[in-house]
Design a protein around this motif. Structure first.
Motif, PDB file in Angstrom:
ATOM      1  N   SER A  96       0.820  -1.210   0.000  1.00 34.32           N
ATOM      2  CA  SER A  96       0.000   0.000   0.000  1.00 34.32           C
ATOM      3  C   SER A  96       0.853   1.259   0.000  1.00 34.32           C
ATOM      4  O   SER A  96       0.516   2.241  -0.667  1.00 34.32           O
ATOM      5  CB  SER A  96      -0.937   0.024   1.216  1.00 34.32           C
ATOM      6  N   GLN A 150      -7.816   0.274  -0.354  1.00 37.24           N
ATOM      7  CA  GLN A 150      -7.962  -0.972   0.388  1.00 37.24           C
ATOM      8  C   GLN A 150      -9.229  -1.000   1.232  1.00 37.24           C
ATOM      9  O   GLN A 150      -9.885  -2.024   1.309  1.00 37.24           O
ATOM     10  CB  GLN A 150      -6.724  -1.191   1.261  1.00 37.24           C
ATOM     11  N   ASP A 169      -5.937  -1.594  -4.878  1.00 41.87           N
ATOM     12  CA  ASP A 169      -5.291  -2.112  -3.670  1.00 41.87           C
ATOM     13  C   ASP A 169      -6.249  -3.066  -2.963  1.00 41.87           C
ATOM     14  O   ASP A 169      -7.213  -2.633  -2.355  1.00 41.87           O
ATOM     15  CB  ASP A 169      -4.901  -0.939  -2.761  1.00 41.87           C
TER      16      ASP A 169
HETATM   17 MG   LIG Z   1      -2.109  -2.651   2.223  1.00 44.52          MG
END
Ligand SMILES: [Mg+2]
Ligand SMILES: Nc1ncnc2c1ncn2[C@@H]1O[C@H](COP(=O)(O)OP(=O)(O)OP(=O)(O)O)[C@@H](O)[C@H]1O
Ligand SMILES: Nc1ncnc2c1ncn2[C@@H]1O[C@H](COP(=O)(O)OP(=O)(O)OP(=O)(O)O)[C@@H](O)[C@H]1O
Ligand SMILES: [Mg+2]
Lengths: 327, 333
Positions: B57, B107, B189
């Protein structure tokens, strides 16, 4: 207490179990567990699989009597757990323990690991201080942690080590039944295999029986002897693990297996049959078969009548499937 | 990534070179991402895989220039997007890139959708900002992109709030928002991690279809090797902030070279291959502030480690066509 003479080999037997949750400001109820029956033999590992919200954790918690059942019977080693009063329940709890998914949240951050693991011993008044300390050391060794861990705090440990602490606590009283609720879901793959191997070791050493809850079919295939597939509160298929994975019967089980991305490169994207839509709201389950709105093989009868459990043949072993296709 | 090129390769859309990202913490600076490099060509899907905390990330956020600085700082590197270094862009120019030529799916869908506004308003805002559309035009286009990502009854769903949608639908809204301006590059992500497998399969298929239709490049971040195998063309494996192996997907799965990749491949339980015990990788990932200095970060856990592995950092070197590995003693040597 009633004894069931037929269950000579079953450690756990559940019949017609229901759990409904009230919905705030509504007469509706969440039908989290709907008429579930299952058996778990001594030393067996029964997997419970299904997608988020299908009722796996609720089933596990009701079996452990952490939640009161709305309806149904639960026998643990012949003892009717569903009917126990608070005192007897406390005694019965020694025999059944829970391993949590959210390890960290389930460990008291202000307590040292030694105290955390000793807690069930303290609660049930097992041994004196010294004996308990010795037991904690023994347990730490069994789950692969150093003796020094006893004097440390949970935050000093990694996710995998915390799960080992949770497992040590769960086996402290040598339970007969362990409900493992997504015990490796929060862990990285390289750590996940370590914990799965530990669970296998403990099963052998201590003769444990597991109710193993997971949404990961590959993990379930690896560790379980038998599998129950849940959809929207109901068990729709039960079979020995080899039979379920080599010959899934229920259209939901088939779709579930087809949807799993596999690290084997034999299939590429776009090549798998897809299930449409998402599981419906358990407050308003569809009539008839609960899976019919998403089922590629739904027939007229599926829309109106809930299918009973049919027995699919399978090398003399029981393979149950709740689907009209097999009626 | 150097290495020999296949005939007439597609043009490079994103090239990350020698990216090192640190964080200032109370106890000193730590490096979350170290000398990371990869190339993403037009119309391809590059998978970035690795265990929790390995820097996936942070890498994505660095490309989008969304890391909070401080505490984050880019120590070195270039992020070439269509041959221009994004690290040299002033913030106002970067804002015209984000959500426009580069779309991003974050995410955590709940943290990136604002609970106070309807999903239609939030997608529409992207179009008003980047395309200067008026309200009505933005709304029409919003319904169109929502339909394009398979949201049924989009005409009424535009007026719903995020909490009124299921997880799968929220994820589709996130994708719709990321794709509203037809980006050249999509950074996704863990786009399916929070979803059930049957819904995950729908979303992955959708991404693959859209990627092909729009000839888009995708940087797909995931920890799921199954997702990688089914979706990606090329894979970069990260371990403790570094890329340890990078290869075309078939090559990576059939001939993993790095002992870490090799270990991962054996440690995952696979359908149809039961065994009582799984192979394991001993130990655990070193934490950010305990990474050993001047050596391979995997050496402590590595069954093939030799003396050199504790003395020298192995560079990412080319082994076969497009297959790179950072190891002194790889599996196929
Ligand atoms: Mg991550
Ligand atoms: N205490 C509660 N009050 C009201 N509803 C609840 C409660 N606990 C669970 N539910 C609901 O019951 C259903 C089953 O939940 P449960 O947690 O058992 O699912 P699960 O299969 O374990 O899901 P997951 O895979 O996400 O853990 C869900 O719809 C959930 O929202
Ligand atoms: N603001 C910050 N300050 C300090 N350290 C940070 C910060 N943000 C991230 N990190 C650290 O950087 C490392 C890489 O984090 P990153 O979020 O990139 O991991 P990831 O690979 O995406 O993991 P996951 O799979 O869990 O999402 C981690 O050790 C993380 O703790
Ligand atoms: Mg659960």
């Amino acid at each position: 207490m009633t004894h069931d003479p037929t269950m000579t080999h079953d450690l756990l037997k559940v019949e017609g179990l229901r759990k409904y949750f009230p919905v705030k400001g509504s007469p509706r109820k969440v039908h989290a567990v709907e008429d579930v029956s299952l058996r778990l033999r001594h030393g067996e590992t029964l997997g419970v699989v299904g997608e988020s919200g299908c009722g796996k954790s609720t089933l596990g918690r009701v079996i452990l009597r952490l939640l009161a059942p709305t309806e149904g019977r639960i026998w643990l080693d012949g003892v009717d757990v569903a009917g126990l009063g608070p005192r007897q329940l406390r005694a019965a709890r020694r025999d059944m323990q829970l391993i949590f998914q959210d390890v960290y949240a389930s460990l008291d951050k202000r307590q040292k690991v030694g105290q955390i693991i000793a807690e069930p011993l303290t609660v049930h008044g097992v041994g004196d201080r010294k004996a308990r300390r010795e037991r904690v050391m023994e347990l730490l060794g069994m789950v692969g942690l150093e003796p020094s861990a006893a004097d440390q705090y949970p935050h000093e440990f990694s996710g995998g080590q915390r799960q080992r602490i949770g497992i040590a606590r769960a086996i402290a009283l040598s339970p007969k039944l362990v409900v493992a609720d997504e015990p490796v879901s929060a862990l990285d793959v390289s750590i996940q295999s370590q914990i799965l191997n530990l669970l296998v070791d403990l099963r052998k050493q201590l003769g444990l029986s597991y109710l193993f809850i997971s949404h990961d079919m590959a993990v379930v295939e690896h560790i379980c002897n038998r599998v129950a597939v849940m959809y929207l509160g109901q068990i729709v298929e039960t079979a020995p693990v080899e039979d379920l994975f080599s010959g899934p019967r229920h259209p939901y089980t088939r779709a579930l297996l087809a949807a799993i991305p596999r690290p084997d490169l034999r299939r590429r994207r776009g090549e798998r049959p897809l299930l449409h839509g998402e599981p419906p709201n358990p407050e308003t389950p569809p009539p008839g078969c609960r899976f019919h709105p998403r089922c590629p093989q739904a027939m007229a009868v599926c829309r109106s009548t809930a299918p009973p459990e049919y027995s699919a043949e399978g090398a003399g072993r029981f393979h149950g499937v709740k689907c009209h296709l097999y009626g | 990534m150097t290495g020999k090129e296949t005939p007439a390769p597609a043009e490079t859309v994103l090239a990350v070179r020698d990216l090192t990202v640190g964080f200032a913490t109370e106890t000193g600076a730590v490096r979350a991402v170290e000398s990371v490099g990869f190339t993403l060509r037009r119309g391809r899907i590059l998978g970035l895989v690795g265990e929790s905390g390995c820097g996936k990330s942070v890498t994505a956020m660095a490309v989008m220039r969304l890391l909070p600085t401080p505490p984050a700082f880019v120590e070195s590197g270039r992020i070439l997007f269509d041959d221009e270094d994004l690290l040299t862009f002033p913030e106002n120019r970067m804002r015209t890139v984000r959500g426009n030529r580069i779309g991003m799916i974050f995410q955590e869908p709940m943290t990136s959708l604002n609970p106070c506004f309807t999903v239609g308003f939030q997608i529409g805002e992207v179009l008003r900002f980047h395309r200067g559309m008026n309200r009505d035009a933005a709304r029409d286009r919003t319904v169109e992109v929502m339909e394009g990502v398979g949201i049924g009854a989009a005409g009424s769903r535009v007026d719903q709030y995020p909490h009124q949608l299921s997880g799968g639908l929220r994820q589709r809204v996130m994708i719709a928002m990321a794709l509203a301006c037809d980006p050249r590059l999509l950074i996704a992500d863990e786009p399916t991690t929070a979803l059930d497998v049957t819904v995950q399969a729908q979303i992955l298929n959708l991404l693959a279809q859209l990627q092909e239709r729009l000839d888009m490049s995708v940087l797909l971040i995931t920890h799921d090797l199954g997702v990688v195998a089914e979706s990606c063309d090329h894979v970069a494996v990260m371990y403790a902030g570094r890329i340890v192996e990078s290869a075309p997907v078939e090559d990576l799965f059939t001939r993993p070279a790095h002992p870490y990749t090799y270990g991962l491949m054996s440690a995952i339980p696979r359908l149809g291959r039961r065994s009582e015990y799984l192979p394991t990788i001993a130990g655990m990932v070193p934490s950010l502030d305990h990474r050993p200095v001047g050596q391979c970060y995997f050496a402590e856990r590595c069954p093939r480690a030799g003396e050199r592995c504790f003395r020298e950092i192995p560079p990412l070197t080319s082994r076969r066509e497009n297959h790179e590995c950072a190891c002194w003693n790889p599996h196929d040597a």
